[in-house]
Design an enzyme around this catalytic site. Structure first.
Site, short mmCIF file in Angstrom:
data_model
loop_
_atom_site.label_atom_id
_atom_site.label_comp_id
_atom_site.label_asym_id
_atom_site.label_seq_id
_atom_site.Cartn_x
_atom_site.Cartn_y
_atom_site.Cartn_z
N SER A 293 10.06 28.58 -9.98
CA SER A 293 9.83 30.10 -10.24
C SER A 293 10.57 30.98 -9.08
CB SER A 293 8.50 30.69 -10.31
OG SER A 293 7.77 29.99 -11.23
N HIS A 344 7.66 34.41 -5.82
CA HIS A 344 8.48 35.01 -6.61
C HIS A 344 9.31 35.94 -5.67
CE1 HIS A 344 6.12 34.40 -10.45
NE2 HIS A 344 6.46 33.19 -10.07
#
Length: 518
Positions: A293, A344
Site C-alpha cells: 500500500s 499510506h
C-alpha cells in the site's frame, strides 16, 4: 465563404499566435473549445460557426455552452476561470434586437461576429474581443474583394495550420503520458503473487508468526537490526482480499506511472515510496504490518508531481479522478482503525519526493533535484529516528499477547514465556498472567501456574477462565478443598456472565469427582 474565412482566421490567431490549446472539437469542426492562460486569468473560449435564424435558438445554444463550461470547471478546478463564447455567422438572427448577455455571477460573455457586415465591423469587433482577453493583435482585415473560392482557400489554409498544430500538441502529450512500457509493474505483480502463495503454503497469510517469519514489519525486530523488513514487508499481504485490492491498484496506478516515468525512474519511485511507507508505519504504528500500500500510494505521489509539472495536461486527462480516488482512500484510512494510514501517507510523500528527485523524462534541473534528494534522505532519517525513540510505538502489549498466544498454540513454550515475562516486567496485565500460567501448566509447574492465575484474578475479579484453570491446577496439586472453593466461585460468577458457554463446568466437576474418588 467569408464566414468560414473569418472563423478559421480567428482560430489561427488563437491557436498559432496566442498558443491557446484546443481541448475539444466537434466532428464537423464547427464548435471548438480552447483553453488559454494570460494576465493571470484562465479562459475557456468557445468558437462556434453557426447559422441561427431566431434568437431563441441562439439562447438555447448559449445555455448548452454554459452547462459545458460548468462541467469543464469541474474537470479543471480553478478560481480564475472565465468563459468567452464567440459566434461567427453569415447573417444575424432575424430578431437580433433581443438582448443576449451573461447570467448573474456567470463570469461569461457572448460575442457575435457577422461576416457579411462591412469590413470595418468585421475587423474591429474581433480586435475589441481579443483586447478584452488580454491579447494584443494587429488584426488584419479580411478583404471583402476576394472571391468565394479565394475565401475558401484562405479558410482551408488556416484550418490546415490549426489542425497541424493540434496534432503536434497531441503527439507531445502522448509522449509525456507514454514514455515507457510497464515491464517492472508486471514483474512486481508476479513477485507479490508468488510470495503470497509461498506464505499460504507455509502457514497462512493471516498467521502472525508466519508473516513475521517471512519479513513483515515488526518493530522489535527492526530495533534489533533487521532493517531489511522495511523493504520485505512491501511484498507481503494479509489475506486474499488484501492482495487482490493491492494488485489491482498496482496494475493500474503502477502501470500508468511506469509509462510516464520509464522503468528505471519507476523502480526508484516505487522502492522509495515503499520504504517511506514502512518507516512511517514503524514510527507511528506498533502493529505487525505488511503490504504494497505504501508503494502504491507512492504512485499517487508520482501522479501528483506530474500534475505539478504539467497541470493542464494532468487535469485534461486524469487529474480529477486521481484526486477523487486518493481522497477516498485517505478518508477510508482515517475511518477504519485496521488500516495503516501512516504507511499510506508516508508512501504518498515518499513517491512525490522520489518523483521530484528523478524528475520526468527529458526534464532536468540538477540543482533542484540534488536539493530534494538531500531533503528526502533527511526525511527518511527523521522518520527512522522518531520510530527508534518513540517508546509508545516500539512495543505493543496487545500484539505481544497475541504473539505469545500463537506461540503457545504451536507449542513454542520458550518464546511465549520470554514475551510474557518481558510484558510483566514493564506492567501488570491480567491476560499476561493468565497466559504465563498456561505456559507453566504445559511445563507441569502447577504451583507457579496457580500463582499466575491468582495474580490475574487480583487484577480482574470476573476473569472466569482464570478461575477455571485454578480449579484444574488445584486438582493437579491435590488441593481438592480449594478446588471445590474455586469451582463454587466460578459457578456463581457464571450466573452473572453473558459469555460463559465455552466453559464446560460439568466436565470440570466430573474431573474433580474422579480425582477425589481415586
Amino acid at each position: 465563404m467569408l464566414a468560414n474565412h473569418l472563423f478559421w482566421k480567428m482560430m489561427y490567431y488563437l491557436v498559432i499566435q496566442e498558443d491557446a490549446r484546443i481541448i475539444e472539437m466537434s466532428p464537423d469542426y464547427k464548435q471548438i473549445w480552447l483553453e488559454y492562460e494570460g494576465d493571470g486569468r484562465k479562459l475557456a473560449i468557445r468558437l462556434a460557426r453557426v447559422e441561427y435564424h431566431w434568437m431563441k435558438d441562439l439562447e438555447a445554444d448559449i445555455r448548452t455552452a454554459r452547462k459545458m463550461f460548468k462541467r469543464l470547471k469541474k474537470i479543471q478546478p480553478s478560481r480564475k476561470w472565465f468563459f468567452q463564447n464567440m459566434y461567427v455567422s453569415t447573417y444575424p438572427p432575424a430578431d437580433q434586437e433581443t438582448k443576449v448577455g451573461a447570467e448573474e455571477n456567470d463570469d461569461s460573455s457572448q460575442h457575435y461576429f457577422i461576416a457579411e457586415e462591412p469590413v470595418r465591423e468585421v475587423t474591429d469587433s474581433p480586435s475589441f474581443v481579443f483586447r478584452t482577453l488580454g491579447m494584443i493583435e494587429p488584426w488584419e482585415s479580411v478583404p471583402e474583394e476576394l472571391t468565394e473560392n479565394e475565401h475558401e482557400e484562405a479558410a482551408g489554409f488556416y484550418r490546415k495550420q490549426v489542425l497541424i498544430k493540434k496534432q503536434q500538441l497531441d503527439k507531445q502529450d502522448r509522449s509525456l503520458l507514454i514514455f515507457g512500457k510497464p515491464r517492472l509493474t508486471y514483474l512486481l505483480l508476479a513477485a507479490i503473487v508468488f510470495v503470497f502463495f509461498a506464505i499460504e503454503q507455509a502457514g497462512g497469510s493471516t498467521d502472525l508468526l508466519t508473516l513475521i517469519e517471512f519479513g513483515a514489519k515488526y518493530n522489535p525486530a527492526i530495533l534489533d537490526g533487521e532493517w531489511w523488513r522495511l523493504f520485505s514487508s512491501m511484498f507481503l499481504h494479509i489475506g486474499f482480499l488484501h492482495i487482490f485490492m493491492n494488485s489491482l491498484a498496482l496494475f493500474y496506478l503502477g502501470g500508468a506511472v511506469e509509462r510516464m516515468y520509464g522503468t528505471l525512474r519507476f523502480s526508484v519511485i516505487y522502492l522509495t515510496a515503499g520504504l517511506f511507507g514502512s518507516l512511517a508505519s514503524f514510527a507511528c504504528n506498533e502493529q505487525v504490518s505488511a503490504g504494497a500500500s505504501g508503494a502504491i500510494f507512492g504512485c499517487f505521489g508520482a501522479l501528483l508531481y506530474f500534475g505539478l509539472i504539467h497541470r493542464q495536461l494532468f487535469f485534461r486527462t486524469m487529474g480529477v479522478n486521481v484526486l477523487f480516488i486518493l481522497a477516498i482512500n485517505l478518508v477510508f484510512g482515517f475511518v477504519v482503525p485496521a488500516v495503516d494510514n501512516g504507511a499510506h501517507i508516508g508512501g504518498l510523500a515518499g513517491g512525490f519526493l522520489a518523483s521530484a528527485v528523478v524528475h520526468l523524462p527529458k526534464h532536468r534541473n540538477k540543482t533542484r533535484q540534488l536539493l530534494i534528494l538531500v531533503a528526502t534522505i533527511l526525511c527518511a532519517g527523521i522518520l527512522y529516528g522518531y520510530g527508534v525513540n518513540n517508546d509508545n510505538k516500539s512495543e505493543s502489549v496487545p500484539l505481544d499477547l497475541q504473539l505469545a498466544q500463537e506461540y503457545l498454540e504451536k507449542d513454542n513454550i520458550q518464546e511465549a514465556e520470554e514475551i510474557l515475562q518481558d510484558v510483566l516486567r514493564h506492567q501488570e496485565n491480567e491476560q499476561a498472567y493468565f497466559l504465563l500460567g498456561n505456559v507453566f501448566i504445559q511445563e507441569n509447574k502447577y504451583e507457579q501456574a496457580a500463582e499466575q492465575f491468582r495474580e490475574a484474578i487480583s487484577l480482574d475479579q470476573e476473569f472466569l477462565e482464570a478461575y477455571y484453570n485454578l480449579v484444574i491446577v488445584s486438582i493437579e496439586l491435590e488441593e481438592y478443598a480449594q478446588a471445590r472453593e474455586y469451582l463454587a466461585t466460578l459457578k456463581e460468577k457464571m450466573k452473572k456472565a453473558k459469555d460463559a458457554e465455552h466453559l464446560d463446568v460439568e466436565k470440570l466437576e466430573k474431573f474433580l469427582a474422579e480425582r477425589t474418588n481415586t
